[in-house]
Design an enzyme around this catalytic site. Structure first.
Site, PDB file in Angstrom:
ATOM      1  N   SER A   1      -4.295   2.005   5.063  1.00  0.00           N
ATOM      2  CA  SER A   1      -4.335   0.678   5.628  1.00  0.00           C
ATOM      3  C   SER A   1      -5.735   0.099   5.423  1.00  0.00           C
ATOM      4  CB  SER A   1      -3.992   0.847   7.197  1.00  0.00           C
ATOM      5  OG  SER A   1      -4.369  -0.483   7.895  1.00  0.00           O
TER       6      SER A   1
ATOM      7  N   LYS B   1      -1.097  -0.513   2.428  1.00  0.00           N
ATOM      8  CA  LYS B   1      -0.893  -1.519   3.202  1.00  0.00           C
ATOM      9  C   LYS B   1      -1.932  -2.658   3.301  1.00  0.00           C
ATOM     10  CE  LYS B   1      -1.095  -1.017   8.115  1.00  0.00           C
ATOM     11  NZ  LYS B   1      -0.785  -0.136   9.595  1.00  0.00           N
TER      12      LYS B   1
ATOM     13  N   LYS C   1      -3.873  -5.669   5.720  1.00  0.00           N
ATOM     14  CA  LYS C   1      -3.828  -6.451   6.986  1.00  0.00           C
ATOM     15  C   LYS C   1      -3.926  -7.997   6.443  1.00  0.00           C
ATOM     16  CE  LYS C   1      -4.329  -3.247   9.870  1.00  0.00           C
ATOM     17  NZ  LYS C   1      -3.304  -2.892  11.129  1.00  0.00           N
TER      18      LYS C   1
ATOM     19  N   ASP D   1       0.383  -5.807   7.488  1.00  0.00           N
ATOM     20  CA  ASP D   1       0.578  -5.716   8.965  1.00  0.00           C
ATOM     21  C   ASP D   1      -0.122  -6.663   9.598  1.00  0.00           C
ATOM     22  OD1 ASP D   1       0.503  -4.559  11.490  1.00  0.00           O
ATOM     23  OD2 ASP D   1      -0.718  -2.914  10.929  1.00  0.00           O
TER      24      ASP D   1
ATOM     25  N   GLU E   1       4.815  -5.619   8.932  1.00  0.00           N
ATOM     26  CA  GLU E   1       4.675  -4.887  10.199  1.00  0.00           C
ATOM     27  C   GLU E   1       4.336  -5.653  11.236  1.00  0.00           C
ATOM     28  OE1 GLU E   1       1.952  -1.482   9.612  1.00  0.00           O
ATOM     29  OE2 GLU E   1       1.778  -1.056  11.609  1.00  0.00           O
TER      30      GLU E   1
ATOM     31  N   ASP F   1       5.512  -1.840  15.342  1.00  0.00           N
ATOM     32  CA  ASP F   1       4.403  -0.817  15.869  1.00  0.00           C
ATOM     33  C   ASP F   1       4.137  -1.257  17.287  1.00  0.00           C
ATOM     34  OD1 ASP F   1       1.793   0.084  16.238  1.00  0.00           O
ATOM     35  OD2 ASP F   1       0.792  -0.472  14.637  1.00  0.00           O
TER      36      ASP F   1
ATOM     37  N   LYS G   1       3.075   5.890  16.562  1.00  0.00           N
ATOM     38  CA  LYS G   1       1.686   6.295  16.875  1.00  0.00           C
ATOM     39  C   LYS G   1       2.020   7.049  18.168  1.00  0.00           C
ATOM     40  CE  LYS G   1      -0.559   2.406  14.846  1.00  0.00           C
ATOM     41  NZ  LYS G   1      -1.509   1.103  15.207  1.00  0.00           N
TER      42      LYS G   1
ATOM     43  N   GLY H   1      -1.869   5.052  12.313  1.00  0.00           N
ATOM     44  CA  GLY H   1      -3.212   5.654  12.664  1.00  0.00           C
ATOM     45  C   GLY H   1      -3.920   4.399  13.535  1.00  0.00           C
TER      46      GLY H   1
END
Ligand code: OSB
Ligand code: MG
Length: 374
Positions: free
Chosen positions: A135, A161, A163, A188, A213, A238, A262, A290
């Site tokens: 990420s 991934k 952000k 995400d 996400e 998520d 998670k 994570g």
């Protein structure tokens, strides 16, 4: 384990590189660790709550007082044969799942040591290696992001991934795809969009993403279902998934095609296993998210990732991406083909560096059976 005492600690750990999401930039983690003492053992759990109530409504200070006032008194002086048995003792406390998970997961770790089996086996895992993705946070420039992606791909990671947030999304994804047309790529948003931005979100479909996400509100499932109907790209939830019933709701409404699990967000291993099973029954693949964990939480994520429906690369990556020095030995390492080999030893499988933890501790409180607040 019979829990005689519980120690809470706060550690300060600078990140090797800042981590920026749609809700802000972080340069140092405040880590909350729980140690359960009993049966001659120390069992460790990590509370993955953030420094601020921005990802979810918990943060490490809310977790600390909730553990002192409510969760520790529910476990001190008691015997737990199975880690999962503690969930019923915590049920009276609404929410505070990351605080609960820290204790429940420590009990599972204790159980695996006492039964002399690896934690992953105790959880019902089957994989001996897990697939790793990374990420990557928002950077100062797109060039810096591309450089970081190049480094992670060279290290062998199997999924990138990034952000995203309004202003750092389509423009960035275009640049990534221009350079790496075929790489397994997802994004995400950490709830940075609303349905008013639908026409903009629709443009994400051109990038052949593995998933988007949590584009919409952190507490929403219904409007994600409306969005999923109109996108070809899979959505992944998520923040919205707190327990197995949320996963059933998401599955039945068609709110996503993939679920991020998670263990802290859902309140501990027992609920994580239920979310896993519900998703499997609904043919929703899952992967392990994570929370910028130290080795203690990371080892727990590795164990969870061995379950059969964890069929996509997770956000569980090498210690050195986060920390100059991790608090476990050996550190978590990723092979050149993007895999973590799951340890075969009983317990979580890594030695806890208690000396280093002591040095990094900035705050500590020990609660004992009989003397804690009831
Ligand atoms: O949304 O997955 C998230 C980190 C902190 C809070 C939320 C998230 C993340 C990550 C980092 O994406 C995952 C990791 O590398 O630990
Ligand atoms: Mg996320």
């Amino acid at each position: 384990m019979k829990v005689d005492a519980l120690t809470l600690r706060e550690l300060r750990l600078p990140l090797v590189h800042f981590f920026e999401t749609s809700f802000g930039r972080l340069t140092e983690r405040r880590i909350l660790l729980v140690t359960l003492h009993g049966d001659g053992l120390n069992a460790w759990g990590e509370c993955v709550a953030g420094e601020d109530p921005f990802y979810s409504d918990e943060w490490i200070d809310s977790a600390w007082v909730t553990i002192v006032g409510y969760l520790a008194p529910a476990v001190l002086g008691r015997q737990f044969d199975h880690g999962g048995d503690v969930a019923a003792r915590f049920a009276r406390v609404r929410g505070h799942r990351m605080a609960k998970a820290a204790i429940e997961n420590a009990l599972w770790a204790a159980e695996s040591v006492e039964r002399n089996v690896p934690l992953w086996k105790l959880l019902g895992g089957t994989r001996r290696q897990i697939e790793c993705g990374v990420s990557i946070g928002i950077q100062d420039t797109v060039e810096q992001l591309l450089d970081k992606i190049a480094v992670e791909l060279a290290a062998g990671y199997r999924r990138i991934k990034v952000k995203v947030k309004p202003g750092w999304d389509v423009n960035v994804l275009e640049r990534i795809r221009a350079r790496w047309p075929g790489v397994l790529l997802s994004c995400d948003a950490n709830s940075a969009y609303t349905l008013d931005g639908f026409d903009h979100l629709k443009r994400f479909d051109q990038f052949q993403l593995l998933m988007i996400e949590q584009p919409l509100w952190n507490d929403d499932i219904y409007f994600h279902a409306r969005l999923q109907q109109q996108l070809t790209t899979a959505l992944c939830l998520d923040e919205s998934i707190h327990h197995a019933r949320d996963a059933v709701t998401a599955a039945e409404l068609g709110a996503c095609r993939i679920v991020n699990i998670k263990v802290g967000r859902v309140g501990g291993f027992s609920e994580a296993l239920r979310v896993h099973d519900v998703c499997r029954a609904h043919n929703l693949p899952v992967w392990c998210g994570g929370m910028l964990e130290t080795g203690i939480g990371r080892a727990h994520n590795i164990a969870l990732s061995t379950l059969p429906n964890f069929s996509l690369p997770g956000d569980v990556s090498a210690s050195k991406r986060y920390w100059k020095e991790d608090i476990i030995d050996p550190e978590v390492e990723v092979s050149p083909d993007g895999l973590i080999t799951v340890p075969g030893q009983p317990g979580a499988g890594y030695r806890i560096r208690e000396d280093l933890i002591e040095k990094l501790t900035v705050r500590k409180e020990t609660l004992r059976a009989g003397s804690a607040r009831a």
